[in-house]
Design a protein around this motif. Structure first.
Motif, PDB file in Angstrom:
ATOM      1  N   ARG A   1       8.182  -2.426   7.560  1.00  0.00           N
ATOM      2  CA  ARG A   1       7.711  -3.667   8.209  1.00  0.00           C
ATOM      3  C   ARG A   1       6.191  -3.768   8.109  1.00  0.00           C
ATOM      4  O   ARG A   1       5.638  -4.837   7.870  1.00  0.00           O
ATOM      5  CB  ARG A   1       8.133  -3.680   9.680  1.00  0.00           C
ATOM      6  CG  ARG A   1       9.563  -4.132   9.859  1.00  0.00           C
ATOM      7  CD  ARG A   1       9.922  -4.320  11.334  1.00  0.00           C
ATOM      8  NE  ARG A   1      11.358  -4.124  11.458  1.00  0.00           N
ATOM      9  CZ  ARG A   1      11.928  -3.049  11.995  1.00  0.00           C
ATOM     10  NH1 ARG A   1      11.170  -2.089  12.501  1.00  0.00           N
ATOM     11  NH2 ARG A   1      13.230  -2.927  12.034  1.00  0.00           N
ATOM     12  N   ILE A   2       5.532  -2.630   8.284  1.00  0.00           N
ATOM     13  CA  ILE A   2       4.067  -2.634   8.180  1.00  0.00           C
ATOM     14  C   ILE A   2       3.639  -2.999   6.768  1.00  0.00           C
ATOM     15  O   ILE A   2       2.731  -3.814   6.556  1.00  0.00           O
ATOM     16  CB  ILE A   2       3.508  -1.253   8.589  1.00  0.00           C
ATOM     17  CG1 ILE A   2       3.666  -1.049  10.096  1.00  0.00           C
ATOM     18  CG2 ILE A   2       2.043  -1.112   8.182  1.00  0.00           C
ATOM     19  CD1 ILE A   2       3.260   0.324  10.586  1.00  0.00           C
ATOM     20  N   ASP A   3       4.316  -2.426   5.795  1.00  0.00           N
ATOM     21  CA  ASP A   3       3.933  -2.688   4.406  1.00  0.00           C
ATOM     22  C   ASP A   3       4.148  -4.156   4.050  1.00  0.00           C
ATOM     23  O   ASP A   3       3.334  -4.775   3.364  1.00  0.00           O
ATOM     24  CB  ASP A   3       4.748  -1.782   3.466  1.00  0.00           C
ATOM     25  CG  ASP A   3       3.976  -1.448   2.209  1.00  0.00           C
ATOM     26  OD1 ASP A   3       2.753  -1.647   2.186  1.00  0.00           O
ATOM     27  OD2 ASP A   3       4.599  -0.993   1.237  1.00  0.00           O
ATOM     28  N   ARG A   4       5.266  -4.713   4.539  1.00  0.00           N
ATOM     29  CA  ARG A   4       5.520  -6.129   4.259  1.00  0.00           C
ATOM     30  C   ARG A   4       4.452  -7.014   4.900  1.00  0.00           C
ATOM     31  O   ARG A   4       3.983  -7.980   4.304  1.00  0.00           O
ATOM     32  CB  ARG A   4       6.913  -6.526   4.762  1.00  0.00           C
ATOM     33  CG  ARG A   4       8.008  -6.146   3.760  1.00  0.00           C
ATOM     34  CD  ARG A   4       9.345  -6.676   4.203  1.00  0.00           C
ATOM     35  NE  ARG A   4       9.842  -5.936   5.350  1.00  0.00           N
ATOM     36  CZ  ARG A   4      10.640  -6.436   6.286  1.00  0.00           C
ATOM     37  NH1 ARG A   4      10.994  -7.690   6.242  1.00  0.00           N
ATOM     38  NH2 ARG A   4      11.059  -5.683   7.278  1.00  0.00           N
ATOM     39  N   HIS A   5       4.049  -6.660   6.114  1.00  0.00           N
ATOM     40  CA  HIS A   5       3.012  -7.453   6.797  1.00  0.00           C
ATOM     41  C   HIS A   5       1.682  -7.385   6.041  1.00  0.00           C
ATOM     42  O   HIS A   5       1.038  -8.415   5.794  1.00  0.00           O
ATOM     43  CB  HIS A   5       2.831  -6.943   8.234  1.00  0.00           C
ATOM     44  CG  HIS A   5       1.666  -7.548   8.936  1.00  0.00           C
ATOM     45  ND1 HIS A   5       1.664  -8.851   9.383  1.00  0.00           N
ATOM     46  CD2 HIS A   5       0.435  -7.035   9.239  1.00  0.00           C
ATOM     47  CE1 HIS A   5       0.491  -9.117   9.934  1.00  0.00           C
ATOM     48  NE2 HIS A   5      -0.272  -8.046   9.867  1.00  0.00           N
TER      49      HIS A   5
ATOM     50  N   PHE B   1      -4.356  -4.965  -3.938  1.00  0.00           N
ATOM     51  CA  PHE B   1      -3.423  -3.898  -4.316  1.00  0.00           C
ATOM     52  C   PHE B   1      -3.474  -3.711  -5.830  1.00  0.00           C
ATOM     53  O   PHE B   1      -3.184  -4.645  -6.570  1.00  0.00           O
ATOM     54  CB  PHE B   1      -2.003  -4.267  -3.873  1.00  0.00           C
ATOM     55  CG  PHE B   1      -1.937  -4.753  -2.450  1.00  0.00           C
ATOM     56  CD1 PHE B   1      -2.304  -3.935  -1.399  1.00  0.00           C
ATOM     57  CD2 PHE B   1      -1.530  -6.055  -2.168  1.00  0.00           C
ATOM     58  CE1 PHE B   1      -2.254  -4.381  -0.085  1.00  0.00           C
ATOM     59  CE2 PHE B   1      -1.475  -6.517  -0.861  1.00  0.00           C
ATOM     60  CZ  PHE B   1      -1.841  -5.681   0.184  1.00  0.00           C
ATOM     61  N   LEU B   2      -3.804  -2.520  -6.280  1.00  0.00           N
ATOM     62  CA  LEU B   2      -3.963  -2.317  -7.718  1.00  0.00           C
ATOM     63  C   LEU B   2      -2.909  -1.360  -8.273  1.00  0.00           C
ATOM     64  O   LEU B   2      -1.856  -1.808  -8.715  1.00  0.00           O
ATOM     65  CB  LEU B   2      -5.382  -1.824  -8.015  1.00  0.00           C
ATOM     66  CG  LEU B   2      -6.485  -2.838  -7.666  1.00  0.00           C
ATOM     67  CD1 LEU B   2      -7.859  -2.237  -7.864  1.00  0.00           C
ATOM     68  CD2 LEU B   2      -6.335  -4.114  -8.486  1.00  0.00           C
ATOM     69  N   VAL B   3      -3.176  -0.065  -8.241  1.00  0.00           N
ATOM     70  CA  VAL B   3      -2.229   0.885  -8.850  1.00  0.00           C
ATOM     71  C   VAL B   3      -2.168   2.165  -8.019  1.00  0.00           C
ATOM     72  O   VAL B   3      -3.026   2.434  -7.177  1.00  0.00           O
ATOM     73  CB  VAL B   3      -2.651   1.270 -10.297  1.00  0.00           C
ATOM     74  CG1 VAL B   3      -2.675   0.061 -11.200  1.00  0.00           C
ATOM     75  CG2 VAL B   3      -3.995   1.984 -10.301  1.00  0.00           C
TER      76      VAL B   3
ATOM     77  N   LEU C   1       0.815  -1.214   0.000  1.00  0.00           N
ATOM     78  CA  LEU C   1       0.000   0.000   0.000  1.00  0.00           C
ATOM     79  C   LEU C   1       0.851   1.267   0.000  1.00  0.00           C
ATOM     80  O   LEU C   1       0.329   2.349   0.259  1.00  0.00           O
ATOM     81  CB  LEU C   1      -0.935   0.002   1.222  1.00  0.00           C
ATOM     82  CG  LEU C   1      -2.202  -0.851   1.097  1.00  0.00           C
ATOM     83  CD1 LEU C   1      -2.930  -0.915   2.436  1.00  0.00           C
ATOM     84  CD2 LEU C   1      -3.146  -0.307   0.015  1.00  0.00           C
ATOM     85  N   THR C   2       2.145   1.143  -0.276  1.00  0.00           N
ATOM     86  CA  THR C   2       2.982   2.336  -0.345  1.00  0.00           C
ATOM     87  C   THR C   2       3.149   2.735  -1.805  1.00  0.00           C
ATOM     88  O   THR C   2       3.754   1.988  -2.577  1.00  0.00           O
ATOM     89  CB  THR C   2       4.366   2.082   0.289  1.00  0.00           C
ATOM     90  OG1 THR C   2       4.168   1.714   1.651  1.00  0.00           O
ATOM     91  CG2 THR C   2       5.223   3.332   0.241  1.00  0.00           C
ATOM     92  N   PRO C   3       2.624   3.908  -2.199  1.00  0.00           N
ATOM     93  CA  PRO C   3       2.711   4.301  -3.601  1.00  0.00           C
ATOM     94  C   PRO C   3       4.172   4.537  -4.009  1.00  0.00           C
ATOM     95  O   PRO C   3       4.946   5.083  -3.212  1.00  0.00           O
ATOM     96  CB  PRO C   3       1.930   5.618  -3.658  1.00  0.00           C
ATOM     97  CG  PRO C   3       1.220   5.724  -2.363  1.00  0.00           C
ATOM     98  CD  PRO C   3       1.959   4.917  -1.376  1.00  0.00           C
TER      99      PRO C   3
END
Lengths: 384, 162
Positions: free
Chosen positions: A318-322, A331-333, A165-167
């Motif tokens: 770490r949050i994004d990996r989880h 997760f799209l674009v 979720l990190t652009p």
């Protein structure tokens, strides 16, 4: 929000006419935490004048006046900026489908920026007849998506594939450090295997999208049908339905959908989980459609405990990996923000907001050539 | 001479731009264009000092902010006391920010004015996200707090109206 004009502050501009506010309705998300449902209220014109006392003279303001026109639809505004001079100089939120038209315009040019925002699907983990409570099914949905094709077909290239979720913007490069965050590849075989292992679907999957994302919803639906042999029904929510969907989501109620496509942005790129991951997964998240994730709460508490920027980046990663591992969303674009801008306006876009302090107009701009008249569309075309 | 972001220093403001902004956060963008907070966000999205000149963590629960002596649009002074007022007004409400409570400062937070240019936020517990939350701490004139406020002039509370 500022209810009325006045020299109330120290920003680059002063509000001298009109208002643009929202009426808000509180919805509790968790205990004392809440979000506010918003209904816009704008005057037909909002006018800003340069603030002569603003300290940051290198930044701006460079414009004497900014006039927000709220009396036009987006389509009318696009016509006016592309086909004429003087009525409209800048239109925000240009849909990707209209980008080519702007690029081909005599009077306007397309300006774009890698915005800190995502288009993602909220997954209703409690949907009956679908195994979305199972991580394997959520991973299957993510593996079923061909993001490169989605960018090409629904965004005409004006978006970037989303992993987690990190652009992907220049400032979030460290957050997405290569090798530390691996997104979902397009892998139909693995997707089918995981979907079947999770039990498969006993009914059609209902895919809903907020207005404006119809094209993306159609492509996503086609990919899910093809990859997973699913029956997918697509619906688009109008403004009133979106308001109600937001309310139900925030209240942790169920909706008339299993996957809801919506866009959401962050006001800075420093710590994206504060607004993005928290909204979709967090205990107080306004888009959380499933049980509280204790591991996420633990990781978020660790992020909050960091005062060093570098440690915050590592905690965010770490949050994004989880969230990615758990497939907590579809997760799209990351759609780029597109602007149609008059060719004689020097506009510098912001990745997280819309600010005009450093925007200027060139000598040939209509406002510097004719101060006393407001040229019309035909006149603009004739004199361009 | 090249200035911030590679731009040349400002000449006198010139010209008019007509904008159509259908974004639902237009109300917030108007605030960002007319109001300053201790921090702003750069074009790329990075949090930067704005109304404050710089900051430092005195310890893990004390954030010290140094303000430049500047002026509001009405000519009155903006200093550490203006920040004190902005925080104090904000802490009166349970959920002042329309996006939600994620921008809340802990209501047990205490703000101390050290001198005209320096203020300290004393946090009840460590909050590394506080710098980003200061983006929602709008620094306003005394006239604003007296005559308009965030919803106050209509007799409303400041809840969801910041």
């Amino acid at each position: 929000m500022i209810d009325a004009p006045g020299p109330w502050a120290s920003g680059a501009f002063v509000l001298v006419e009109g208002h643009s506010v929202v009426h808000t309705e509180r919805v509790a998300t968790d205990g004392e935490d809440c979000t506010w449902l918003q209904t816009e209220d704008r005057s037909p014109t909002v006018r800003l004048h340069a603030n002569p006392h603003h300290w940051n003279q290198r930044r701006g303001p460079r414009l004497a006046e900014v006039e927000f026109r709220n009396d036009l639809t987006s389509a009318e505004a696009l016509d006016l900026v592309c086909d004429g001079i003087g009525e409209v100089d800048l239109v925000t939120e240009v849909p990707a489908a209209a980008a080519r038209r702007v690029q081909q315009s005599r009077h306007a040019r397309l300006v774009s920026v890698a915005a800190v925002r995502v288009l993602a699907g909220v997954l209703d983990r409690e949907a009956e007849g679908l195994p979305l409570h199972d991580g394997r099914a959520r991973r299957a949905l993510n593996l079923a998506i061909d993001r490169a094709a989605l960018v090409r077909e629904a965004f005409d290239g004006h978006a970037a594939p989303l992993h987690g979720l990190t652009p992907p913007t220049p400032l979030t490069a460290l957050h997405r450090f290569p090798g530390r965050l691996r997104g979902y590849p397009h892998d139909r075989v693995a997707a089918r295997r995981l979907w079947a292992a999770a039990g498969g679907a006993s009914r059609a999957l209902r895919l809903a999208a907020f207005e404006g994302w119809e094209a993306a919803a159609d492509v996503v639906a086609a990919q899910l049908r093809e990859s997973l042999d699913l029956v997918v029904e697509v619906g688009v929510l109008d403004r009133d339905q979106q308001y109600e969907a937001r309310r139900r989501l925030a209240e942790q109620g169920s909706g008339d959908w299993d996957v809801l496509l919506l866009d959401h942005g962050s006001q800075s790129a420093d710590v994206p989980p504060v607004e993005l991951h928290r909204a979709f997964v967090g205990r107080s998240g306004e888009f959380r459609a499933g049980p509280v994730d204790p591991r996420f709460e633990q990781l978020f508490a660790r992020l909050r405990a960091q005062t060093s920027q570098l440690r915050q980046v590592l905690a965010a990663n770490r949050i994004d990996r989880h969230v990615t591992r758990e497939a907590s969303a579809l997760f799209l674009v990351a759609p780029r923000s597109l602007y149609a801008v008059n060719r004689h306006v020097r506009f510098l876009p912001y990745a997280t907001s819309f600010e005009l302090a450093d925007t200027s107009v060139r000598r040939r701009h209509w406002s510097r050539r004719r101060r006393s008249r407001r040229p019309g569309r035909d006149e603009g075309q004739a004199t361009a | 001479m090249v200035g911030v972001n590679g731009l040349r220093p400002r000449t006198a403001p010139r010209g008019t731009v007509r904008v159509v902004d259908p974004h639902p956060l237009n109300w917030l963008y108007l605030t960002y264009n007319t109001v300053e907070e201790p921090v702003r966000v750069s074009r790329g999205g990075k949090i930067r000092p704005a109304a404050m000149r710089r900051f430092r963590w005195v310890d893990r629960q004390t954030l010290e902010l140094h303000f430049r002596r500047e002026r509001f649009a009405d000519g009155t002074a903006l200093d550490a006391r203006s920040f004190h007022r902005a925080v104090t007004e904000q802490l009166r409400w349970q959920a002042p920010h329309p996006p939600g409570t994620q921008f809340n400062l802990d209501r047990r937070t205490r703000v101390e004015v050290v001198d005209d240019e320096t203020a300290r936020l004393h946090l009840p517990e460590v909050d590394g996200l506080v710098l980003g939350k200061l983006r929602a701490t709008h620094i306003m004139t005394e006239h604003f707090w007296r005559d308009l406020g965030f919803g106050y002039a209509q007799g409303r509370p400041g809840e969801g109206h910041w």
